[in-house]
Write an enzyme that holds these catalytic residues in place. Structure first.
Site, mmCIF file in Angstrom:
data_model
loop_
_atom_site.group_PDB
_atom_site.id
_atom_site.type_symbol
_atom_site.label_atom_id
_atom_site.label_comp_id
_atom_site.label_asym_id
_atom_site.label_seq_id
_atom_site.Cartn_x
_atom_site.Cartn_y
_atom_site.Cartn_z
ATOM 1 C CB THR A 1 -1.062 -0.197 1.348
ATOM 2 O OG1 THR A 1 -1.370 1.388 1.775
ATOM 3 C CG2 THR A 1 -0.247 -0.210 2.716
ATOM 4 C CG ASP A 2 -1.170 5.380 -0.537
ATOM 5 O OD1 ASP A 2 -1.863 4.283 -0.140
ATOM 6 O OD2 ASP A 2 -1.864 5.942 -2.007
ATOM 7 C CD GLU A 3 -3.621 3.382 4.586
ATOM 8 O OE1 GLU A 3 -2.975 2.880 5.590
ATOM 9 O OE2 GLU A 3 -3.861 2.810 3.850
ATOM 10 C CE LYS B 1 0.298 -4.753 2.886
ATOM 11 N NZ LYS B 1 -0.159 -6.181 2.106
ATOM 12 C CE1 TYR C 1 -3.496 -2.890 5.723
ATOM 13 C CE2 TYR C 1 -3.028 -0.173 5.160
ATOM 14 C CZ TYR C 1 -3.376 -2.104 4.573
ATOM 15 O OH TYR C 1 -3.150 -1.780 3.424
HETATM 16 P P1 NAD Z 1 -10.018 -7.378 2.239
HETATM 17 O O1 NAD Z 1 -9.647 -7.757 3.748
HETATM 18 O O2 NAD Z 1 -11.083 -6.936 1.146
HETATM 19 O O3 NAD Z 1 -9.645 -8.991 1.881
HETATM 20 C C1 NAD Z 1 -8.418 -9.743 2.699
HETATM 21 C C2 NAD Z 1 -8.887 -10.944 2.470
HETATM 22 O O4 NAD Z 1 -7.472 -12.069 3.016
HETATM 23 C C3 NAD Z 1 -9.872 -12.128 2.802
HETATM 24 O O5 NAD Z 1 -10.459 -12.954 1.907
HETATM 25 C C4 NAD Z 1 -9.879 -12.397 4.404
HETATM 26 O O6 NAD Z 1 -10.263 -13.530 4.497
HETATM 27 C C5 NAD Z 1 -8.054 -12.905 3.878
HETATM 28 N N1 NAD Z 1 -7.145 -13.513 5.540
HETATM 29 C C6 NAD Z 1 -7.050 -12.722 5.723
HETATM 30 N N2 NAD Z 1 -6.546 -13.180 6.633
HETATM 31 C C7 NAD Z 1 -5.541 -14.073 6.419
HETATM 32 C C8 NAD Z 1 -4.659 -14.807 6.646
HETATM 33 N N3 NAD Z 1 -3.871 -15.561 7.758
HETATM 34 N N4 NAD Z 1 -4.167 -15.994 5.691
HETATM 35 C C9 NAD Z 1 -4.838 -16.548 4.890
HETATM 36 N N5 NAD Z 1 -6.331 -15.575 4.391
HETATM 37 C C10 NAD Z 1 -6.068 -13.577 4.935
HETATM 38 O O7 NAD Z 1 -8.323 -6.881 1.801
HETATM 39 P P2 NAD Z 1 -7.924 -5.627 0.861
HETATM 40 O O8 NAD Z 1 -8.627 -4.726 -0.099
HETATM 41 O O9 NAD Z 1 -8.905 -6.855 -0.552
HETATM 42 O O10 NAD Z 1 -6.526 -5.641 -0.023
HETATM 43 C C11 NAD Z 1 -6.103 -6.792 -0.236
HETATM 44 C C12 NAD Z 1 -4.290 -5.650 -0.564
HETATM 45 O O11 NAD Z 1 -4.351 -4.803 -0.979
HETATM 46 C C13 NAD Z 1 -3.523 -6.259 1.093
HETATM 47 O O12 NAD Z 1 -2.659 -6.854 0.867
HETATM 48 C C14 NAD Z 1 -3.648 -4.819 1.372
HETATM 49 O O13 NAD Z 1 -2.661 -4.619 2.074
HETATM 50 C C15 NAD Z 1 -3.334 -3.903 0.418
HETATM 51 N N6 NAD Z 1 -3.815 -2.741 -0.472
HETATM 52 C C16 NAD Z 1 -5.721 -2.646 0.008
HETATM 53 C C17 NAD Z 1 -5.936 -1.531 -0.823
HETATM 54 C C18 NAD Z 1 -6.635 -1.053 -0.710
HETATM 55 O O14 NAD Z 1 -7.180 0.188 -1.361
HETATM 56 N N7 NAD Z 1 -8.250 -1.852 -0.261
HETATM 57 C C19 NAD Z 1 -4.688 0.186 -0.965
HETATM 58 C C20 NAD Z 1 -3.524 -1.087 -1.376
HETATM 59 C C21 NAD Z 1 -3.199 -2.467 -0.526
HETATM 60 O O1 TDX Z 2 -16.942 6.104 7.677
HETATM 61 C C1 TDX Z 2 -15.890 6.529 6.985
HETATM 62 N N1 TDX Z 2 -15.600 8.096 7.295
HETATM 63 C C2 TDX Z 2 -14.073 9.261 7.040
HETATM 64 O O2 TDX Z 2 -14.718 10.208 6.490
HETATM 65 C C3 TDX Z 2 -14.666 5.938 6.958
HETATM 66 C C4 TDX Z 2 -15.028 4.497 7.022
HETATM 67 C C5 TDX Z 2 -13.566 6.091 6.422
HETATM 68 N N2 TDX Z 2 -13.984 7.810 6.392
HETATM 69 C C6 TDX Z 2 -12.077 8.370 6.352
HETATM 70 C C7 TDX Z 2 -10.691 7.752 6.237
HETATM 71 C C8 TDX Z 2 -10.292 8.110 5.249
HETATM 72 O O3 TDX Z 2 -9.449 9.260 5.342
HETATM 73 O O4 TDX Z 2 -11.740 8.359 4.301
HETATM 74 C C9 TDX Z 2 -10.761 8.119 3.452
HETATM 75 C C10 TDX Z 2 -10.502 6.690 3.740
HETATM 76 O O5 TDX Z 2 -11.370 5.327 4.569
HETATM 77 P P1 TDX Z 2 -11.053 3.832 4.377
HETATM 78 O O6 TDX Z 2 -12.404 3.111 3.372
HETATM 79 O O7 TDX Z 2 -10.456 3.334 5.914
HETATM 80 O O8 TDX Z 2 -9.381 3.564 4.312
HETATM 81 P P2 TDX Z 2 -8.253 4.295 4.399
HETATM 82 O O9 TDX Z 2 -7.963 4.164 5.542
HETATM 83 O O10 TDX Z 2 -7.449 5.346 3.406
HETATM 84 O O11 TDX Z 2 -7.116 2.815 3.326
HETATM 85 C C11 TDX Z 2 -7.997 1.944 2.360
HETATM 86 O O12 TDX Z 2 -7.134 2.775 1.480
HETATM 87 C C12 TDX Z 2 -5.022 1.662 0.773
HETATM 88 C C13 TDX Z 2 -7.492 0.688 2.357
HETATM 89 O O13 TDX Z 2 -8.089 0.347 3.574
HETATM 90 C C14 TDX Z 2 -6.191 0.259 2.937
HETATM 91 O O14 TDX Z 2 -6.124 -1.528 2.861
HETATM 92 C C15 TDX Z 2 -5.079 0.412 1.701
HETATM 93 O O15 TDX Z 2 -3.856 -0.183 1.910
#
Ligand code: NAD
Ligand code: TDX
Length: 339
Positions: free
Chosen positions: A128-130, A159, A155
Site C-alpha cells: 500500500t501507499d500508506e 505492511k 496497519y
Molecule cells: P480485504 O480485507 O478485503 O481482504 C483480505 C482477504 O485476506 C480476505 O479474504 C481474508 O479472509 C484474507 N485473509 C486475512 N487474513 C488471512 C490469513 N491469515 N490467511 C489467509 N487469508 C487471510 O483486503 P483488500 O482491501 O482486498 O486488500 C488486499 C491487499 O491489498 C492487502 O494486502 C492490502 O494491504 C492491499 N491494499 C489494499 C488497498 C485498498 O484500498 N483496499 C490499497 C492498496 C493495497
Molecule cells: O466512515 C468513514 N468516514 C470517513 O471519513 C470511513 C470508514 C472512512 N473515512 C475516511 C478515512 C479516510 O480518510 O475516508 C478515508 C478512506 O478510509 P478507508 O476506506 O478506511 O481507507 P484508508 O484508511 O484510506 O485505507 C485504504 O486504502 C489503503 C485501505 O483500507 C487500505 O487497506 C489500503 O492500504
C-alpha cells in the site's frame, strides 16, 4: 525490460477478499491458460461468494491460514508464483486491536517468503501507499519509489514491515520478488467497513453518511480493475527486486467523494454527520506511477471517477444479499467507537 515471465499455476492469497477476488476474476477473464489456487482464511473480510461461478478447472479454493507452514508445504511445491494479497486491511480495526495485523501481515508474509525460498517460487507482494506516511494538503509532492518509509497506523506499520522482509529475502537469499504499493481502491466486493461502500450502503438504508474529522483528507482513488492489470504487468514483466507504485491520478478529498455519492442518491450535499476523527489520521496520499507506466507500459483504463462510482453504486444496489449480512455488526462496531 526483463524477459516476460509466463506463469501457468499461481497461488493468490486473500483471493476471497475485495482486491484479491477482483484479481482472480481478471486473471480468469484475461489469461485463459493460467490456473489459480486461492488460499484464504475466510476472515470476516473474505467470502467464497466473491469467486463463486468461476470455472472449477481454472480456480480452486483452499481454505487456510498463510501462517500455516505445514499447509504451505502441501500447496506451494509445483506452482510458478505466489501473488500475496491476504492481509488484515482496515486501519480502524488496527487501531482497536493491532494483534491480528502483526500475525497475518508480518508473520504471514514471513511464512510465504520461506515457502517460496524452499521451492524457488516467484513472489509478488501487494502493498500500500500508506507505508510512506502522509503528505501535507499544500505539498505539491507525490510518493515515488524513493520516498522514505514513514507509516502512521498499526496497519500501515505492519505492511511496511512486510515490505522490508520481502526486500531482505531478495537481497539475502536471491528470492525472485517484486513489490507493488497501490493507492486507495474502489469497486465491487469491497467490505462495508470501508469509506465508499459504507456511505453507499448507509444511503440505501436511509442512514446519514459519516465523515471523519474535517473531511479534507485526500485519498488517491483507483478502480480495482486497474490495480489488477498493474499487478499482472509487474508479475510478468517487472524487474526482480524492484518496487512499483500503482496509481491513476485520482486525488480527491473525502468531502468531495461523499458529495458525489450524495448527489447520485439525490440527497442534499450536507445530508451527512460529522463524526470523531480517526486517531493519527493520514492527511493526504498521492502516487507518482510514472516508473510503472514508463518501464512496463501500463496505463489505467477506468479513469473516469464519476462512471466508476456510478457503476459501484449500481453494484451495491444490485447485490444487497452480498453486503447485508455484514452491515449491522459493522455499524455497531463504529457506533461503539463514536464513528
Ligand atoms: P480485504 O480485507 O478485503 O481482504 C483480505 C482477504 O485476506 C480476505 O479474504 C481474508 O479472509 C484474507 N485473509 C486475512 N487474513 C488471512 C490469513 N491469515 N490467511 C489467509 N487469508 C487471510 O483486503 P483488500 O482491501 O482486498 O486488500 C488486499 C491487499 O491489498 C492487502 O494486502 C492490502 O494491504 C492491499 N491494499 C489494499 C488497498 C485498498 O484500498 N483496499 C490499497 C492498496 C493495497
Ligand atoms: O466512515 C468513514 N468516514 C470517513 O471519513 C470511513 C470508514 C472512512 N473515512 C475516511 C478515512 C479516510 O480518510 O475516508 C478515508 C478512506 O478510509 P478507508 O476506506 O478506511 O481507507 P484508508 O484508511 O484510506 O485505507 C485504504 O486504502 C489503503 C485501505 O483500507 C487500505 O487497506 C489500503 O492500504
Amino acid at each position: 525490460m526483463s524477459d516476460i515471465f509466463e506463469p501457468k499455476r499461481i497461488i493468490v492469497t486473500g483471493g476471497c477478499g475485495f482486491i484479491g477476488s477482483n484479481f482472480v476474476h481478471h486473471v480468469v477473464r484475461e489469461h485463459p491458460d493460467v490456473h489459480v489456487t486461492v488460499l484464504d482464511k475466510l476472515t470476516y473480510a473474505g467470502s467464497p461468494e466473491n469467486i463463486a461461478g468461476l470455472p472449477s478447472d481454472r480456480v480452486e479454493l483452499v481454505v487456510g491460514d498463510i501462517c500455516d507452514a505445514e499447509l504451505l508445504e502441501k500447496i506451494v511445491p509445483g506452482v510458478d508464483a505466489i501473488v500475496h494479497y491476504a492481509a488484515e486491511s482496515h486501519n480502524d480495526n488496527s487501531i482497536a486491536d493491532p494483534e491480528p495485523f502483526l500475525r497475518t501481515n508480518v508473520e504471514g508474509t514471513y511464512q510465504l517468503l520461506e515457502a517460496c525460498r524452499r521451492h524457488d517460487v516467484r513472489y509478488h507482494h501487494v502493498s500500500t501507499d500508506e507505508v510512506y506516511g502522509d503528505l501535507a494538503l499544500d505539498d505539491p509532492a507525490r510518493f515515488t519509489e524513493d520516498t522514505p518509509y514513514h507509516p502512521s497506523s498499526p496497519y500501515s506499520s505492519t505492511k511496511a514491515a512486510s515490505d522490508m522482509l520481502v526486500r531482505a529475502w531478495h537481497r539475502t537469499y536471491g528470492l525472485r520478488v517484486t513489490i507493488s504499493n497501490c493507492s486507495n481502491n474502489y469497486g465491487p466486493y469491497q467490505h462495508v467497513e470501508k469509506f465508499i461502500p459504507r456511505q453507499i450502503t448507509n444511503l440505501i438504508d436511509g442512514v446519514r453518511p459519516k465523515l471523519y474529522g474535517d473531511g479534507r483528507n485526500v485519498r488517491d482513488w483507483i478502480h480495482t480493475e486497474d490495480h489488477s492489470s498493474a499487478v499482472w504487468a509487474i508479475l510478468t514483466k517487472g524487474r526482480m527486486g524492484e518496487t512499483y507504485l500503482i496509481g491513476a491520478d485520482g486525488e480527491r478529498d473525502n468531502l468531495t467523494v461523499l458529495r458525489e455519492i450524495l448527489k447520485a442518491f439525490g440527497r442534499p450535499e450536507d445530508d451527512f454527520d460529522w463524526v470523531r476523527d480517526r486517531p493519527g489520521h493520514d492527511r493526504r496520499y498521492a502516487i507518482d506511477s510514472s516508473k510503472l507506466r514508463r518501464e512496463l507500459g501500463w496505463e489505467p483504463k477506468h479513469t473516469d471517477f464519476a462512471t466508476g462510482l456510478a457503476d459501484t453504486i449500481a453494484w451495491y444496489r444490485e447485490n444487497e444479499a452480498w453486503w447485508r449480512p455484514a452491515k449491522a455488526a459493522t455499524e455497531a462496531r463504529y457506533r461503539a467507537q463514536g464513528q
